[in-house]
Design a protein around this motif. Structure first.
Motif, PDB file in Angstrom:
ATOM      1  N   ASP A   1      38.666   6.819  -5.754  1.00 41.07           N
ATOM      2  CA  ASP A   1      37.555   6.174  -6.450  1.00 41.07           C
ATOM      3  C   ASP A   1      36.306   6.237  -5.578  1.00 41.07           C
ATOM      4  O   ASP A   1      36.285   5.700  -4.468  1.00 41.07           O
ATOM      5  N   PRO A   2      35.222   6.868  -6.047  1.00 40.29           N
ATOM      6  CA  PRO A   2      34.021   6.950  -5.207  1.00 40.29           C
ATOM      7  C   PRO A   2      33.321   5.610  -5.035  1.00 40.29           C
ATOM      8  O   PRO A   2      32.581   5.417  -4.088  1.00 40.29           O
ATOM      9  N   GLU A   3      33.567   4.662  -5.925  1.00 41.61           N
ATOM     10  CA  GLU A   3      32.924   3.356  -5.817  1.00 41.61           C
ATOM     11  C   GLU A   3      33.728   2.397  -4.956  1.00 41.61           C
ATOM     12  O   GLU A   3      33.310   1.262  -4.744  1.00 41.61           O
ATOM     13  N   ALA A   4      34.887   2.811  -4.466  1.00 39.71           N
ATOM     14  CA  ALA A   4      35.740   1.926  -3.680  1.00 39.71           C
ATOM     15  C   ALA A   4      35.085   1.554  -2.348  1.00 39.71           C
ATOM     16  O   ALA A   4      35.219   0.431  -1.884  1.00 39.71           O
TER      17      ALA A   4
ATOM     18  N   ALA B   1      34.344  -2.229  -1.229  1.00 35.50           N
ATOM     19  CA  ALA B   1      34.893  -2.771   0.016  1.00 35.50           C
ATOM     20  C   ALA B   1      33.785  -3.326   0.901  1.00 35.50           C
ATOM     21  O   ALA B   1      33.951  -4.365   1.546  1.00 35.50           O
ATOM     22  N   GLN B   2      32.642  -2.657   0.914  1.00 33.05           N
ATOM     23  CA  GLN B   2      31.524  -3.142   1.718  1.00 33.05           C
ATOM     24  C   GLN B   2      30.993  -4.457   1.159  1.00 33.05           C
ATOM     25  O   GLN B   2      30.689  -5.383   1.909  1.00 33.05           O
ATOM     26  N   ARG B   3      30.888  -4.571  -0.160  1.00 33.49           N
ATOM     27  CA  ARG B   3      30.431  -5.823  -0.771  1.00 33.49           C
ATOM     28  C   ARG B   3      31.409  -6.961  -0.496  1.00 33.49           C
ATOM     29  O   ARG B   3      31.003  -8.095  -0.250  1.00 33.49           O
ATOM     30  N   ALA B   4      32.706  -6.665  -0.542  1.00 36.45           N
ATOM     31  CA  ALA B   4      33.703  -7.690  -0.252  1.00 36.45           C
ATOM     32  C   ALA B   4      33.602  -8.144   1.197  1.00 36.45           C
ATOM     33  O   ALA B   4      33.734  -9.331   1.497  1.00 36.45           O
ATOM     34  N   GLN B   5      33.355  -7.202   2.091  1.00 34.19           N
ATOM     35  CA  GLN B   5      33.210  -7.552   3.506  1.00 34.19           C
ATOM     36  C   GLN B   5      31.970  -8.407   3.734  1.00 34.19           C
ATOM     37  O   GLN B   5      31.993  -9.358   4.507  1.00 34.19           O
ATOM     38  N   GLU B   6      30.882  -8.078   3.047  1.00 33.91           N
ATOM     39  CA  GLU B   6      29.658  -8.875   3.178  1.00 33.91           C
ATOM     40  C   GLU B   6      29.847 -10.275   2.609  1.00 33.91           C
ATOM     41  O   GLU B   6      29.290 -11.241   3.117  1.00 33.91           O
TER      42      GLU B   6
END
Length: 113
Positions: A51-54, A58-63
């Motif tokens: 998935d190219p949006e993964a 993941a970055q948004r979840a980390q933020e």
């Protein structure tokens, strides 16, 4: 010489043919054993991993995990809120320092002393 050039050009096209279709994942095979279907979880995981949006998710979840303390909800950092204190104190909230407790049950054991 022309025939040799045409043959080399054709050979070059045949060699480039597998890359012309792009990167396609192989189909996942589902096996039935004794009436139970068993999917290939490794294959499904590989398909889900493309998935190219993964990476952005993941970055948004980390933020979201690193929200500053002053922007967090009070109950998420262990502070008492009026609603939580009201639930803990019961109907005595604002009128007494002792929390509401149910009456102590009478010790009526069915066993004789």
């Amino acid at each position: 010489m022309k025939q040799w050039t045409k043959m080399m050009a054709g050979l070059g096209l045949l060699m480039a043919l597998p890359w012309a279709h792009g990167e396609e994942a192989p189909a996942c095979i589902e096996v039935t054993v004794g009436g139970y279907k068993t999917p290939d979880y490794n294959c499904l995981s590989r398909q889900m991993g493309n998935d190219p949006e993964a990476a952005t998710a993941a970055q948004r979840a980390q933020e979201a995990m690193h929200v500053p303390v002053n922007e967090r909800a009070p109950n998420s950092i262990g502070l008492a809120t009026p609603a939580a204190t009201g639930v803990r104190m019961g109907n005595t909230f604002g009128t007494s320092v002792k929390p509401q407790r149910p009456p102590v049950p009478a010790n009526t054991s069915p066993l004789p002393k």
